[in-house]
Design a protein around this motif. Structure first.
Motif, PDB file in Angstrom:
ATOM      1  N   THR A 173    -103.566-160.880   2.470  1.00 10.81           N
ATOM      2  CA  THR A 173    -103.959-160.849   3.907  1.00 10.81           C
ATOM      3  C   THR A 173    -103.313-159.350   4.320  1.00 10.81           C
ATOM      4  O   THR A 173    -104.041-158.718   4.847  1.00 10.81           O
ATOM      5  CB  THR A 173    -103.183-161.858   4.676  1.00 10.81           C
TER       6      THR A 173
ATOM      7  N   ALA B 177    -105.672-156.731   2.866  1.00  6.86           N
ATOM      8  CA  ALA B 177    -107.166-156.661   3.441  1.00  6.86           C
ATOM      9  C   ALA B 177    -106.766-156.066   4.937  1.00  6.86           C
ATOM     10  O   ALA B 177    -107.562-154.954   5.518  1.00  6.86           O
ATOM     11  CB  ALA B 177    -107.560-158.087   3.973  1.00  6.86           C
TER      12      ALA B 177
ATOM     13  N   LEU C 243    -110.658-160.905  10.897  1.00 11.45           N
ATOM     14  CA  LEU C 243    -110.249-161.146   9.650  1.00 11.45           C
ATOM     15  C   LEU C 243    -109.013-162.048   9.460  1.00 11.45           C
ATOM     16  O   LEU C 243    -109.085-162.730   8.595  1.00 11.45           O
ATOM     17  CB  LEU C 243    -109.551-159.550   9.103  1.00 11.45           C
TER      18      LEU C 243
END
Length: 325
Positions: free
Chosen positions: A260, A263, A315
């Motif tokens: 995470t 990203a 996201l």
């Protein structure tokens, strides 16, 4: 982010006369070729605004309404969502209206407010990535044994958020005064040029290189620590096989948090890099661009920031272990 290119665009808007007095220019009528561009900009802005507002509000509500999500990790992500929400709601309509009407809305107020809020949002994101990288490295270097989830004390969470917010708010404060300095171009043109170039390199180093390099280094260090710990676990006796499932679940959560963070850094870097490359290129290659081209590039850079504000919460919701910290 307020850079030399945006100052060119703002100065152009300042110096352009208002041909219609107090009446705003209507880019949608009569229907000509430029009207289709205006409709495209309006549609894209509406889409980004709708997606970003809904997604950021969802992230904030998820963190706020779940007791077990009240950790520094999740509150930092929620603070990023809060500032992205403000940028989308306040700055996006102003930028689009300025571009479509060819004039500044609310005068000097928006010329100070929009760059300041955008740079604060970039600062919040940058320093949050650094704080989350430290958190991941600390988790990797601590005991590899799975621990029961605990809710952090309010004082600890507030202290971490306060450090991030104060750093972002204070370091962005020059944006308020750069607009006033840009009004004295005829008297301080050389000084203004040096100030803008220094600000350009400062923004590139602090709001791009720092979070990206910090995230990459923390990821590399975390992977090395995790590989060493996993190889050490393979040498343990068979008596500990009963805890293997818990340990695997713990490692899966840690891997997801690392993914995470990586990203988020990738999305941030992709959306921020074009503006820095463009500004550095224009500053040191002595290329001359028209006011129309400068306005288009400035609008594109604004939309990259707005896209970051809309994509980041989406996201998080897709990876959706927001509360795994």
């Amino acid at each position: 982010m307020s850079t030399a290119l945006r100052r060119i665009d703002l100065s152009a808007n300042t110096s352009s006369p208002d041909h219609d007095g107090t009446r705003l220019f209507n880019p949608f009528y009569p229907l000509v070729e430029s009207s289709y561009v205006a409709y495209a900009v309006l549609f894209l802005a509406g889409l980004v605004l709708a997606v970003g507002v809904v997604a950021n509000m969802a992230v904030m509500c998820v963190v706020w309404n779940n007791y077990y999500m009240r950790s520094a990790w999740n509150y930092l992500l929620a603070s990023v969502a809060f500032w992205d929400f403000l940028v989308l709601v306040v700055c996006l309509p102003v930028v689009v209206l300025n571009h479509l009407s060819n004039r500044r809305v609310l005068g000097d107020i928006t010329c100070r407010m929009v760059p300041y809020m955008e740079v604060v949002s970039l600062g919040i994101t940058s320093f949050t990535l650094c704080a989350l990288g430290i958190d991941r490295f600390h988790a990797a270097t601590s005991s590899p044994e799975p621990k029961a989830r605990r809710v952090e004390h309010c004082r600890s969470v507030l202290l971490k958020m306060l450090l991030v917010w104060l750093a972002a708010l204070l370091l962005s404060s020059p944006e308020i005064f750069l607009w006033q300095l840009s009004q004295a171009v005829s008297l301080l043109s050389r000084l203004l040029l040096h100030v803008l170039q220094g600000r350009m390199w400062w923004c590139f180093g602090c709001y791009f290189c720092l979070p990206v390099l910090f995230t990459v280094l923390c990821q590399m260090a975390t992977r090395n620590v995790n590989s060493d710990s996993s190889s050490a676990q393979k040498k343990r006796s068979h008596d500990e096989r009963s805890d293997s499932q818990k340990r695997q679940q713990h490692q899966a959560v840690e891997r997801q948090l690392n993914c995470t963070l990586l990203a988020l850094a990738v999305v941030y870097g992709v959306c921020a890099l074009p503006e820095h490359v463009c500004n550095i290129t224009l500053a040191y290659t002595h290329l001359t661009i028209s006011e129309v081209t400068a306005a288009i590039l400035a609008l594109l850079h604004h939309f990259l920031l707005f896209l970051k504000c809309a994509v980041t919460p989406v996201l998080l919701l897709c990876l959706c272990k927001v509360g795994s910290g």
